[in-house]
Design a protein around this motif. Sequence first.
Motif, mmCIF file in Angstrom:
data_model
loop_
_atom_site.group_PDB
_atom_site.id
_atom_site.type_symbol
_atom_site.label_atom_id
_atom_site.label_comp_id
_atom_site.label_asym_id
_atom_site.label_seq_id
_atom_site.Cartn_x
_atom_site.Cartn_y
_atom_site.Cartn_z
ATOM 1 N N PHE A 3 0.854 -1.210 -0.123
ATOM 2 C CA PHE A 3 0.117 0.012 0.252
ATOM 3 C C PHE A 3 1.091 1.229 -0.100
ATOM 4 O O PHE A 3 0.565 2.269 -0.613
ATOM 5 C CB PHE A 3 -1.056 -0.018 1.128
ATOM 6 C CG PHE A 3 -2.458 -0.620 0.834
ATOM 7 C CD1 PHE A 3 -3.313 -0.089 0.077
ATOM 8 C CD2 PHE A 3 -2.654 -1.956 1.583
ATOM 9 C CE1 PHE A 3 -4.301 -0.828 -0.358
ATOM 10 C CE2 PHE A 3 -3.873 -2.842 1.297
ATOM 11 C CZ PHE A 3 -4.463 -1.840 0.479
ATOM 12 N N TYR A 21 -4.350 -4.424 6.788
ATOM 13 C CA TYR A 21 -4.048 -4.953 5.444
ATOM 14 C C TYR A 21 -2.855 -4.407 4.882
ATOM 15 O O TYR A 21 -2.365 -3.320 5.235
ATOM 16 C CB TYR A 21 -5.196 -4.270 4.404
ATOM 17 C CG TYR A 21 -6.709 -4.504 4.743
ATOM 18 C CD1 TYR A 21 -6.699 -6.118 4.882
ATOM 19 C CD2 TYR A 21 -7.596 -3.834 4.888
ATOM 20 C CE1 TYR A 21 -8.227 -6.269 5.335
ATOM 21 C CE2 TYR A 21 -8.904 -4.262 5.088
ATOM 22 C CZ TYR A 21 -9.220 -5.478 5.315
ATOM 23 O OH TYR A 21 -10.282 -5.734 5.895
ATOM 24 N N SER A 23 -1.160 -5.713 1.632
ATOM 25 C CA SER A 23 -1.059 -5.279 0.196
ATOM 26 C C SER A 23 -2.246 -5.134 -0.367
ATOM 27 O O SER A 23 -3.262 -5.691 0.112
ATOM 28 C CB SER A 23 -0.207 -6.517 -0.329
ATOM 29 O OG SER A 23 -0.852 -7.804 0.006
ATOM 30 N N PRO A 24 -2.391 -4.438 -1.573
ATOM 31 C CA PRO A 24 -3.749 -4.176 -2.096
ATOM 32 C C PRO A 24 -4.483 -5.507 -2.984
ATOM 33 O O PRO A 24 -3.307 -6.280 -3.532
ATOM 34 C CB PRO A 24 -3.291 -3.095 -3.233
ATOM 35 C CG PRO A 24 -1.783 -3.058 -3.389
ATOM 36 C CD PRO A 24 -1.311 -3.656 -2.170
ATOM 37 N N THR A 25 -5.651 -5.304 -3.073
ATOM 38 C CA THR A 25 -6.004 -6.685 -3.984
ATOM 39 C C THR A 25 -5.982 -6.145 -5.403
ATOM 40 O O THR A 25 -5.629 -4.989 -5.611
ATOM 41 C CB THR A 25 -7.700 -6.665 -3.590
ATOM 42 O OG1 THR A 25 -8.164 -5.296 -3.927
ATOM 43 C CG2 THR A 25 -7.881 -7.056 -2.246
ATOM 44 N N GLN A 28 -7.405 -2.976 -6.292
ATOM 45 C CA GLN A 28 -7.062 -1.814 -5.702
ATOM 46 C C GLN A 28 -5.720 -1.402 -6.417
ATOM 47 O O GLN A 28 -5.375 -0.464 -6.567
ATOM 48 C CB GLN A 28 -6.825 -2.028 -4.077
ATOM 49 C CG GLN A 28 -8.107 -2.311 -3.490
ATOM 50 C CD GLN A 28 -7.901 -2.851 -2.046
ATOM 51 O OE1 GLN A 28 -6.678 -3.279 -1.779
ATOM 52 N NE2 GLN A 28 -9.216 -3.046 -1.524
ATOM 53 N N THR A 47 -18.418 -7.915 -5.619
ATOM 54 C CA THR A 47 -18.410 -7.869 -3.967
ATOM 55 C C THR A 47 -17.434 -8.461 -3.480
ATOM 56 O O THR A 47 -17.334 -9.739 -3.740
ATOM 57 C CB THR A 47 -19.860 -7.936 -3.603
ATOM 58 O OG1 THR A 47 -20.740 -6.880 -4.123
ATOM 59 C CG2 THR A 47 -19.882 -7.627 -2.008
ATOM 60 N N GLY A 48 -16.610 -8.151 -2.455
ATOM 61 C CA GLY A 48 -15.555 -9.050 -1.657
ATOM 62 C C GLY A 48 -14.154 -8.864 -2.455
ATOM 63 O O GLY A 48 -13.024 -9.370 -2.066
ATOM 64 N N SER A 49 -14.184 -8.088 -3.547
ATOM 65 C CA SER A 49 -12.933 -7.986 -4.310
ATOM 66 C C SER A 49 -12.018 -6.689 -3.627
ATOM 67 O O SER A 49 -10.915 -6.419 -4.050
ATOM 68 C CB SER A 49 -13.034 -7.390 -5.709
ATOM 69 O OG SER A 49 -13.742 -6.566 -5.949
ATOM 70 N N GLY A 50 -12.677 -5.923 -2.514
ATOM 71 C CA GLY A 50 -11.890 -4.986 -1.968
ATOM 72 C C GLY A 50 -12.440 -3.561 -2.939
ATOM 73 O O GLY A 50 -11.498 -2.681 -2.852
ATOM 74 N N LYS A 51 -13.274 -3.633 -3.592
ATOM 75 C CA LYS A 51 -13.718 -2.480 -4.595
ATOM 76 C C LYS A 51 -13.872 -1.161 -3.562
ATOM 77 O O LYS A 51 -13.744 0.076 -4.184
ATOM 78 C CB LYS A 51 -14.996 -2.864 -5.166
ATOM 79 C CG LYS A 51 -16.306 -3.114 -4.629
ATOM 80 C CD LYS A 51 -17.204 -3.153 -5.581
ATOM 81 C CE LYS A 51 -18.587 -3.539 -4.812
ATOM 82 N NZ LYS A 51 -19.346 -2.347 -4.014
ATOM 83 N N THR A 52 -14.644 -1.310 -2.384
ATOM 84 C CA THR A 52 -15.104 -0.024 -1.848
ATOM 85 C C THR A 52 -13.474 0.605 -1.368
ATOM 86 O O THR A 52 -13.442 1.991 -1.674
ATOM 87 C CB THR A 52 -15.584 -0.336 -0.415
ATOM 88 O OG1 THR A 52 -16.609 -1.402 -0.758
ATOM 89 C CG2 THR A 52 -16.225 0.880 0.368
ATOM 90 N N ALA A 53 -12.523 -0.039 -0.823
ATOM 91 C CA ALA A 53 -11.277 0.721 -0.584
ATOM 92 C C ALA A 53 -10.973 1.040 -2.028
ATOM 93 O O ALA A 53 -10.047 2.180 -1.994
ATOM 94 C CB ALA A 53 -10.218 -0.221 0.106
ATOM 95 N N TYR A 94 -11.050 4.121 7.149
ATOM 96 C CA TYR A 94 -9.747 4.563 6.386
ATOM 97 C C TYR A 94 -9.526 6.006 6.647
ATOM 98 O O TYR A 94 -8.351 6.519 6.055
ATOM 99 C CB TYR A 94 -9.981 4.143 5.040
ATOM 100 C CG TYR A 94 -9.966 2.749 4.676
ATOM 101 C CD1 TYR A 94 -9.144 1.595 5.410
ATOM 102 C CD2 TYR A 94 -10.932 2.040 3.772
ATOM 103 C CE1 TYR A 94 -9.188 0.444 4.964
ATOM 104 C CE2 TYR A 94 -11.122 0.628 3.764
ATOM 105 C CZ TYR A 94 -10.006 -0.217 4.352
ATOM 106 O OH TYR A 94 -10.345 -1.556 4.091
HETATM 107 P P1 AMP Z 1 -15.427 -5.180 -0.783
HETATM 108 O O1 AMP Z 1 -15.274 -5.576 -2.338
HETATM 109 O O2 AMP Z 1 -15.429 -3.656 -0.674
HETATM 110 O O3 AMP Z 1 -16.904 -5.442 -0.436
HETATM 111 O O4 AMP Z 1 -14.699 -5.577 0.205
HETATM 112 C C1 AMP Z 1 -14.803 -6.985 0.693
HETATM 113 C C2 AMP Z 1 -13.803 -7.219 1.943
HETATM 114 O O5 AMP Z 1 -12.317 -7.313 1.679
HETATM 115 C C3 AMP Z 1 -13.996 -6.081 3.147
HETATM 116 O O6 AMP Z 1 -14.346 -6.883 4.203
HETATM 117 C C4 AMP Z 1 -12.711 -5.389 3.302
HETATM 118 O O7 AMP Z 1 -12.307 -5.239 4.571
HETATM 119 C C5 AMP Z 1 -11.703 -6.522 2.692
HETATM 120 N N1 AMP Z 1 -10.505 -5.910 2.172
HETATM 121 C C6 AMP Z 1 -10.473 -4.675 1.295
HETATM 122 N N2 AMP Z 1 -9.090 -4.485 0.953
HETATM 123 C C7 AMP Z 1 -8.545 -5.614 1.489
HETATM 124 C C8 AMP Z 1 -7.004 -5.877 1.219
HETATM 125 N N3 AMP Z 1 -6.223 -5.078 0.696
HETATM 126 N N4 AMP Z 1 -6.706 -6.821 1.507
HETATM 127 C C9 AMP Z 1 -7.361 -7.794 2.083
HETATM 128 N N5 AMP Z 1 -8.866 -7.549 2.439
HETATM 129 C C10 AMP Z 1 -9.341 -6.511 2.058
#
Ligand code: AMP
Length: 184
Positions: A3, A21, A23-25, A28, A47-53, A94
């Motif tokens: 990151f 966290y 490293s980025p997904t 990200q 959803t679950g890919s870390g898209k929100t961050a 964040y």
């Molecule tokens: P989202 O795709 O935004 O719904 O995120 C799914 C989940 O991934 C959430 O519970 C986050 O807390 C988690 N997450 C976000 N960024 C990372 C990361 N870099 N590494 C691991 N998990 C993450």
Amino acid sequence: MAFANLGLHSQVVKAVAAAGYTSPTPVQAQAIPAALACGDLLVSSHTGSGKTAAFMLPCLHRLAESAAGNSPRVLVLTPTRELALQVAKTAETYGRFLKHLRTVCIVGGAPFFRQQQLLKQGADVIVATPGRLLDHLERGRIDLSRIETLVLDEADRMLDMGFIDDIELIVARIPSARQTLLFS
Ligand code: AMP
């Protein structure tokens, strides 16, 4: 890739580390540098890919980099109240090391007057569902003229749910010289 190497503000990197966290997904790693370069993005990610961050971290970076006023600078539109609450929580997680960051969630099914009071106190980030945001806009309770980044989260779902007219009315109230991040 870490990151710390993505070019994000140190207080944002610190919050990411505090969340556990390192490293980025993949989404990200691709989206964050592109968003930091101020380009508009069209991202397809589940959803679950870390898209929100992926969209929230660059938005927070921008807020951390320049002085805050009293008007909202980031607007995230989501199709549902549940998703809006989740996104607002992510902004708080964040943004926890940014001084005076204020996030306000504007969703249906919650007291209108309370939202109005929160808006009066000032907000940097607004996370909203389109219908309720439009209510506030039409009553002159929110000013979107300083928005710098517009995020459309789960944009495909918003269109499926018939929000297109509301979104167009909202977008017409946002400066055209903005960054748009569209996630579907
Ligand atoms: P989202 O795709 O935004 O719904 O995120 C799914 C989940 O991934 C959430 O519970 C986050 O807390 C988690 N997450 C976000 N960024 C990372 C990361 N870099 N590494 C691991 N998990 C993450």
